[in-house]
Write a protein that holds these residues in place. Structure first.
Motif, PDB file in Angstrom:
ATOM      1  N   MET A  76       0.827  -1.164  -0.217  1.00 53.03           N
ATOM      2  CA  MET A  76       0.071  -0.054  -0.142  1.00 53.03           C
ATOM      3  C   MET A  76       0.734   1.420  -0.164  1.00 53.03           C
ATOM      4  SD  MET A  76      -2.765   1.110   2.871  1.00 53.03           S
ATOM      5  CE  MET A  76      -4.264   0.620   2.312  1.00 53.03           C
ATOM      6  N   MET A  77       0.299   2.155  -0.853  1.00 53.26           N
ATOM      7  CA  MET A  77       1.159   3.529  -0.805  1.00 53.26           C
ATOM      8  C   MET A  77       1.066   4.382   0.421  1.00 53.26           C
ATOM      9  SD  MET A  77       0.361   4.896  -4.630  1.00 53.26           S
ATOM     10  CE  MET A  77       0.719   4.047  -5.924  1.00 53.26           C
ATOM     11  N   ASP A  78       2.162   4.681   0.954  1.00 56.03           N
ATOM     12  CA  ASP A  78       2.088   5.830   2.153  1.00 56.03           C
ATOM     13  C   ASP A  78       1.315   7.058   1.779  1.00 56.03           C
ATOM     14  OD1 ASP A  78       3.689   4.181   3.584  1.00 56.03           O
ATOM     15  OD2 ASP A  78       5.600   5.049   2.787  1.00 56.03           O
ATOM     16  N   ASP A  79       0.795   7.933   2.716  1.00 56.55           N
ATOM     17  CA  ASP A  79      -0.049   9.079   2.224  1.00 56.55           C
ATOM     18  C   ASP A  79       0.846   9.957   1.510  1.00 56.55           C
ATOM     19  OD1 ASP A  79      -2.337   8.019   3.373  1.00 56.55           O
ATOM     20  OD2 ASP A  79      -1.981   8.941   5.522  1.00 56.55           O
ATOM     21  N   ASP A  80       2.023  10.218   1.803  1.00 56.47           N
ATOM     22  CA  ASP A  80       2.908  10.991   1.009  1.00 56.47           C
ATOM     23  C   ASP A  80       3.317  10.678  -0.103  1.00 56.47           C
ATOM     24  OD1 ASP A  80       4.650   9.013   2.276  1.00 56.47           O
ATOM     25  OD2 ASP A  80       6.468  10.599   2.739  1.00 56.47           O
TER      26      ASP A  80
ATOM     27  N   PRO B 173      14.128   0.266  -4.912  1.00 57.32           N
ATOM     28  CA  PRO B 173      14.024   1.055  -3.684  1.00 57.32           C
ATOM     29  C   PRO B 173      13.244   2.385  -3.559  1.00 57.32           C
ATOM     30  CG  PRO B 173      16.119   1.755  -4.538  1.00 57.32           C
ATOM     31  CD  PRO B 173      15.413   0.702  -5.622  1.00 57.32           C
ATOM     32  N   ALA B 174      12.562   2.601  -4.626  1.00 56.23           N
ATOM     33  CA  ALA B 174      11.786   3.885  -4.785  1.00 56.23           C
ATOM     34  C   ALA B 174      10.366   4.059  -4.027  1.00 56.23           C
ATOM     35  CB  ALA B 174      11.809   4.213  -6.471  1.00 56.23           C
ATOM     36  N   GLY B 175       9.609   2.905  -4.157  1.00 59.97           N
ATOM     37  CA  GLY B 175       8.329   3.212  -3.344  1.00 59.97           C
ATOM     38  C   GLY B 175       7.115   2.320  -4.380  1.00 59.97           C
ATOM     39  N   ASP B 176       6.208   2.813  -4.588  1.00 57.62           N
ATOM     40  CA  ASP B 176       5.112   2.145  -5.267  1.00 57.62           C
ATOM     41  C   ASP B 176       4.362   3.140  -6.404  1.00 57.62           C
ATOM     42  OD1 ASP B 176       3.765   1.106  -2.052  1.00 57.62           O
ATOM     43  OD2 ASP B 176       5.115  -0.032  -3.373  1.00 57.62           O
ATOM     44  N   VAL B 177       4.116   2.346  -7.310  1.00 61.84           N
ATOM     45  CA  VAL B 177       3.400   2.963  -8.356  1.00 61.84           C
ATOM     46  C   VAL B 177       1.864   2.122  -8.414  1.00 61.84           C
ATOM     47  CG1 VAL B 177       5.489   3.788  -9.689  1.00 61.84           C
ATOM     48  CG2 VAL B 177       4.396   1.353 -10.289  1.00 61.84           C
ATOM     49  N   ALA B 178       0.924   3.098  -8.666  1.00 61.86           N
ATOM     50  CA  ALA B 178      -0.573   2.585  -9.223  1.00 61.86           C
ATOM     51  C   ALA B 178      -0.509   2.274 -10.660  1.00 61.86           C
ATOM     52  CB  ALA B 178      -1.614   3.543  -8.785  1.00 61.86           C
TER      53      ALA B 178
END
Length: 180
Positions: free
Chosen positions: A1-5, A37-42
């Motif tokens: 799940m993506m963080d709010d920021d 290591p960048a995060g998430d994409v939708a």
């Protein structure tokens, strides 16, 4: 799940822009996909690979490459590297990557830029030319001793950097520079 920021696209795929139905957390059909290591994409089902996508579908990556979101840039760079099409190779080579994203791509590609003395070069470094270089197509010679400030690293080629000399953006071989 993506963080709010990191929550950016709750109703559209971050690759192709397909608008999802309103209601689900990421929109119907969209799911958060991790891009370490960048995060998430939708992404939509087609961009995730869960649904058929034709060759033409992936042309959407040319636009997504200009995203200012590091996770999207890295995901696009990775996907373009898997496509065997001339436009995909060109799009990947022309991506403007800065900061952490450039560092991640270099690690993933195993590319380390070194000057003529073996010193590691980084994005934004200043280098000095160690040889007069004839600049093809620009009708001038870049003189030995010229400082090139704010270099850009060529993501897939450890032997090349880019920089401005006499107002022209040129590609310079790393064997002809030394780090200042």
């Amino acid at each position: 799940m993506m963080d709010d920021d990191r929550l950016r696209a709750v109703t559209a795929c971050e690759f192709c822009g397909t608008v999802a139905e309103f209601g689900a957390e990421f929109g119907a059909g969209l799911e958060a996909v991790g891009v370490p290591p960048a995060g998430d994409v939708a992404l939509c089902a087609a961009c995730r690979g869960d649904a058929p996508a034709g060759e033409g579908h992936w042309r959407c990556l040319e636009g997504a490459a200009w995203s200012d979101v590091p996770a999207v840039q890295l995901a696009v760079w990775r996907k373009l590297g898997t496509l065997d099409a001339p436009w995909a190779v060109e799009a990947r080579e022309n991506m403007v990557l800065e900061g952490a994203v450039l560092g991640w791509t270099e690690v993933l590609a195993g590319v380390v830029h070194r000057d003529s003395n073996g010193a590691v070069l980084a994005q934004g470094d200043t280098v000095v030319l160690i040889k007069d270089l004839v600049v093809k197509g620009a009708n001038f010679t870049a003189k030995r001793g010229t400082a090139v400030r704010g270099i850009a690293l060529v993501a897939d080629n450890a032997a090349q950097i880019e920089g401005r000399v006499e107002g022209q953006r040129i590609v310079i071989l790393t064997e002809f520079v030394k780090k200042r």
